[in-house]
Design a protein around this motif. Structure first.
Motif, PDB file in Angstrom:
ATOM      1  N   MET A 163       0.873  -1.504  -0.257  1.00 20.94           N
ATOM      2  CA  MET A 163       0.003   0.043  -0.122  1.00 20.94           C
ATOM      3  C   MET A 163       0.616   1.297  -0.136  1.00 20.94           C
ATOM      4  SD  MET A 163      -2.926   1.424   2.954  1.00 20.94           S
ATOM      5  CE  MET A 163      -3.787  -0.657   2.383  1.00 20.94           C
ATOM      6  N   ASN A 164       0.493   2.755  -0.895  1.00 22.11           N
ATOM      7  CA  ASN A 164       0.714   3.523  -0.814  1.00 22.11           C
ATOM      8  C   ASN A 164       1.035   4.380   0.581  1.00 22.11           C
ATOM      9  OD1 ASN A 164       2.007   2.975  -3.394  1.00 22.11           O
ATOM     10  ND2 ASN A 164       0.382   3.530  -4.702  1.00 22.11           N
ATOM     11  N   MET A 165       1.886   4.908   0.941  1.00 16.32           N
ATOM     12  CA  MET A 165       1.697   5.411   2.231  1.00 16.32           C
ATOM     13  C   MET A 165       2.915   6.440   2.304  1.00 16.32           C
ATOM     14  SD  MET A 165       0.150   4.774   4.892  1.00 16.32           S
ATOM     15  CE  MET A 165      -1.232   2.446   4.863  1.00 16.32           C
ATOM     16  N   PRO A 166       1.931   7.872   2.533  1.00 13.84           N
ATOM     17  CA  PRO A 166       2.264   9.714   2.335  1.00 13.84           C
ATOM     18  C   PRO A 166       3.651   9.813   3.695  1.00 13.84           C
ATOM     19  CG  PRO A 166       0.227   9.291   3.638  1.00 13.84           C
ATOM     20  CD  PRO A 166       0.387   8.116   3.294  1.00 13.84           C
ATOM     21  N   THR A 167       4.537   9.882   3.571  1.00 13.74           N
ATOM     22  CA  THR A 167       5.627  10.591   4.106  1.00 13.74           C
ATOM     23  C   THR A 167       5.456  11.486   4.285  1.00 13.74           C
ATOM     24  OG1 THR A 167       7.684  11.005   2.003  1.00 13.74           O
ATOM     25  CG2 THR A 167       7.021   9.140   2.303  1.00 13.74           C
ATOM     26  N   LEU A 168       6.228  11.918   5.491  1.00 19.66           N
ATOM     27  CA  LEU A 168       5.700  13.732   6.170  1.00 19.66           C
ATOM     28  C   LEU A 168       7.249  14.540   5.112  1.00 19.66           C
ATOM     29  CD1 LEU A 168       6.544  11.685   9.698  1.00 19.66           C
ATOM     30  CD2 LEU A 168       4.784  12.842   8.250  1.00 19.66           C
ATOM     31  N   GLU A 169       6.510  15.377   4.594  1.00 18.77           N
ATOM     32  CA  GLU A 169       7.470  16.184   3.766  1.00 18.77           C
ATOM     33  C   GLU A 169       7.943  17.382   4.243  1.00 18.77           C
ATOM     34  OE1 GLU A 169       4.764  16.726   0.871  1.00 18.77           O
ATOM     35  OE2 GLU A 169       4.660  14.589  -0.302  1.00 18.77           O
ATOM     36  N   LYS A 170       7.111  17.416   5.589  1.00 22.90           N
ATOM     37  CA  LYS A 170       7.364  18.584   6.355  1.00 22.90           C
ATOM     38  C   LYS A 170       7.521  18.822   7.642  1.00 22.90           C
ATOM     39  CE  LYS A 170       2.933  20.878   5.003  1.00 22.90           C
ATOM     40  NZ  LYS A 170       1.745  21.683   5.589  1.00 22.90           N
ATOM     41  N   SER A 171       8.769  20.022   7.619  1.00 21.93           N
ATOM     42  CA  SER A 171       9.411  19.165   9.331  1.00 21.93           C
ATOM     43  C   SER A 171       8.474  19.931  10.285  1.00 21.93           C
ATOM     44  CB  SER A 171      10.957  20.628   9.894  1.00 21.93           C
ATOM     45  OG  SER A 171      12.097  20.097   8.399  1.00 21.93           O
ATOM     46  N   LEU A 221     -13.192   1.328  -5.921  1.00 21.39           N
ATOM     47  CA  LEU A 221     -14.255   0.265  -4.997  1.00 21.39           C
ATOM     48  C   LEU A 221     -14.128  -1.344  -6.842  1.00 21.39           C
ATOM     49  CD1 LEU A 221     -17.396   1.814  -5.627  1.00 21.39           C
ATOM     50  CD2 LEU A 221     -16.157   1.797  -2.851  1.00 21.39           C
ATOM     51  N   ASP A 222     -14.437  -2.572  -6.174  1.00 19.62           N
ATOM     52  CA  ASP A 222     -13.927  -3.491  -6.625  1.00 19.62           C
ATOM     53  C   ASP A 222     -14.706  -3.170  -8.601  1.00 19.62           C
ATOM     54  OD1 ASP A 222     -17.596  -5.006  -6.285  1.00 19.62           O
ATOM     55  OD2 ASP A 222     -17.120  -3.974  -5.017  1.00 19.62           O
ATOM     56  N   LEU A 252     -11.045  -7.909  -2.778  1.00 19.75           N
ATOM     57  CA  LEU A 252     -11.395  -6.903  -2.479  1.00 19.75           C
ATOM     58  C   LEU A 252     -12.931  -7.587  -3.611  1.00 19.75           C
ATOM     59  CD1 LEU A 252     -13.277  -5.000  -1.577  1.00 19.75           C
ATOM     60  CD2 LEU A 252     -11.922  -3.383  -3.061  1.00 19.75           C
ATOM     61  N   ASP A 253     -12.572  -8.007  -4.662  1.00 20.37           N
ATOM     62  CA  ASP A 253     -13.535  -8.727  -5.488  1.00 20.37           C
ATOM     63  C   ASP A 253     -14.524  -9.820  -4.934  1.00 20.37           C
ATOM     64  OD1 ASP A 253     -13.650  -6.225  -7.660  1.00 20.37           O
ATOM     65  OD2 ASP A 253     -11.548  -7.281  -8.953  1.00 20.37           O
ATOM     66  N   LEU A 278     -12.158  -1.323   3.673  1.00 19.45           N
ATOM     67  CA  LEU A 278     -11.789  -0.093   3.995  1.00 19.45           C
ATOM     68  C   LEU A 278     -10.116   0.240   3.586  1.00 19.45           C
ATOM     69  CD1 LEU A 278     -13.910   1.366   6.792  1.00 19.45           C
ATOM     70  CD2 LEU A 278     -14.188   2.661   4.471  1.00 19.45           C
ATOM     71  N   MET A 279      -9.192  -0.700   3.993  1.00 20.61           N
ATOM     72  CA  MET A 279      -7.844  -0.372   4.310  1.00 20.61           C
ATOM     73  C   MET A 279      -7.979  -0.405   2.301  1.00 20.61           C
ATOM     74  SD  MET A 279      -6.008   0.962   6.755  1.00 20.61           S
ATOM     75  CE  MET A 279      -5.023   0.240   5.866  1.00 20.61           C
ATOM     76  N   ALA A 280      -8.546  -1.655   1.886  1.00 23.08           N
ATOM     77  CA  ALA A 280      -8.443  -2.170   0.547  1.00 23.08           C
ATOM     78  C   ALA A 280      -9.193  -0.661   0.044  1.00 23.08           C
ATOM     79  CB  ALA A 280      -9.465  -3.075   0.146  1.00 23.08           C
ATOM     80  N   TRP A 281      -9.771  -0.328   0.056  1.00 28.78           N
ATOM     81  CA  TRP A 281     -10.098   1.343  -0.619  1.00 28.78           C
ATOM     82  C   TRP A 281      -9.554   1.949  -0.446  1.00 28.78           C
ATOM     83  CZ3 TRP A 281     -15.809   1.684   1.750  1.00 28.78           C
ATOM     84  CH2 TRP A 281     -17.027   0.404   0.800  1.00 28.78           C
ATOM     85  N   HIS A 282      -9.312   2.329   0.424  1.00 26.45           N
ATOM     86  CA  HIS A 282      -7.980   3.500   0.762  1.00 26.45           C
ATOM     87  C   HIS A 282      -6.323   3.094  -0.574  1.00 26.45           C
ATOM     88  CE1 HIS A 282      -4.130   4.598   2.351  1.00 26.45           C
ATOM     89  NE2 HIS A 282      -4.741   5.922   2.281  1.00 26.45           N
TER      90      HIS A 282
END
Length: 386
Positions: free
Chosen positions: A1-9, A133-134, A150-151, A324-328
């Motif tokens: 799963m793609n997770m955002p990284t912290l871009e600010k300090s 969605l599926d 998910l399907d 929900l994690m699959a949708w995310h």
């Protein structure tokens, strides 16, 4: 799963501030740190986040997140920890008294207002939901008992409902809140029934015409459930009851009773909550599902009293976390396609919505119930299906 990284300090925080000290101590009970280094720790990028959360609850916290004033790599785990430790019960936002009174006293789900959620949420665009969605466009909890994808989980859920309803070829089924027609498509293809679906979303009704082009015996009706008067062998409602509202629960059950044949079955699939004295989260109400409200099990059974016999109750709310994690995952994967159309503000709003809800189901703060009901009781008893 793609997770955002912290871009600010992180800006750090004033440890001597009473509000920061209070929140830091409270969060410590859930093993969460302000400006900590773990994925579920909160990183602060602007002043005022804590005070906004204290005064405006999740509305203030969510809006400051949408503005990019704080972050957590694993929002789902952050909210799971907060809810599992029941920290929300220790904070009473002073500026939300009006929202609470309004939710309790007013009927926010009248026939006129019922269309608002369709315009604001379900009409975002079929392409957007198709990406998240599926393949059947099923925007409700999947059933993961034996599923790996998910399907598979969504088809398992649809088949579970068909078996619980004991569908037979030739039956007419009413689907209240039919969405994009995933149940109707599956039920007509696999069980030989005919379906009528009710929706308050024009986008969904237009998308559903694809089932007609396939030659399936389905009909989409763009109308409020209160306007339906025909009778059917079976009635199903999957993920729509959350938009009905406590002042309309009895009327809703009366409509179903009116539309269901005497020997029929009704299946209600709904998210629910533990406590009846809580109101809709103000952030969810403002940005995601306007006029929504989660029922308690007691409110459902009270509304059904003298109208229905409760034949079966099934709770598989933990499966909504995985759904929900699959949708995310799908949302993050396909976001580059929609970034220009919706923008960063929407991205942070949608990410907050999906992961907040995943955390709530993980903490068992909210649930997913399927109830099977009959008008007079099934002779010899109802056979449980799983």
């Amino acid at each position: 799963m793609n997770m955002p990284t912290l871009e600010k300090s992180p800006i750090g925080f004033d440890a001597t501030s009473p509000s920061h000290r209070f929140i830091a101590e409270l969060l410590r009970e859930a093993d969460i740190q302000l400006d900590g280094s773990r994925p579920w720790d909160i990183q602060l990028y602007a002043p005022g986040v804590i005070d906004s959360a204290l005064s405006r609850g999740n509305l203030g916290l969510g809006e400051s997140y949408m503005r990019g004033e704080w972050n957590a790599i694993r929002l789902d785990e952050l909210f799971y920890r907060i809810m599992r430790a029941q920290l929300g019960q220790r904070i009473k936002p002073t500026q939300l008294v009006y929202h609470s009174l309004r939710s309790r006293l007013l009927n926010r789900q009248t026939a006129k207002r019922a269309w608002e959620v369709g315009e604001k949420h379900y009409n975002l665009g079929n392409d957007f939901y198709a990406a998240m969605l599926d393949q059947r466009m099923t925007y409700t909890c999947g059933y993961w008992k034996h599923a790996q994808t998910l399907d598979e989980a969504q088809e398992a859920k649809l088949d579970l409902i068909c078996r619980k309803l004991q569908l037979k070829p030739g039956m007419r089924v009413l689907d209240i809140g039919c969405g994009w027609g995933s149940f109707m498509g599956y039920a007509t293809e696999h069980y030989g029934v005919k379906c009528v679906g009710l929706t308050i979303s024009r986008e969904q009704a237009e998308f559903g015409q694809r089932l007609l082009r396939k030659g399936l015996p389905v009909e989409f009706r763009l109308q409020d459930y209160r306007d339906e008067s025909e009778t059917f062998d079976r009635v199903v409602s999957i993920g729509m009851f959350e938009h009905v509202g406590h002042k309309n629960y009895r009327e809703y059950m009366s409509v179903v009773h009116r539309c269901l044949k005497d020997d029929g079955l009704f299946l209600l699939h709904t998210i629910g909550k533990n406590l009846s004295n809580t109101v809709t989260d103000p952030w969810i109400d403002k940005y995601i599902f306007p006029n929504g409200e989660l029922p308690t099990l007691g409110q459902i059974t009270d509304a059904a009293e003298a109208l229905f016999v409760i034949e079966d109750i099934h709770n598989f709310g933990a499966d909504y976390d995985r759904t929900l994690m699959a949708w995310h995952h799908n949302f993050e994967t396909h976001w580059p396609r929609f970034k220009e159309q919706f923008g960063e503000h929407f991205y942070r709003m949608w990410r907050y919505y999906l992961l907040l809800c995943a955390g709530a189901f993980r903490a068992r703060e909210i649930h997913l119930w399927q109830l099977v009901m009959s008008k007079q009781g099934v002779l010899g008893g109802y056979s449980r299906v799983s």
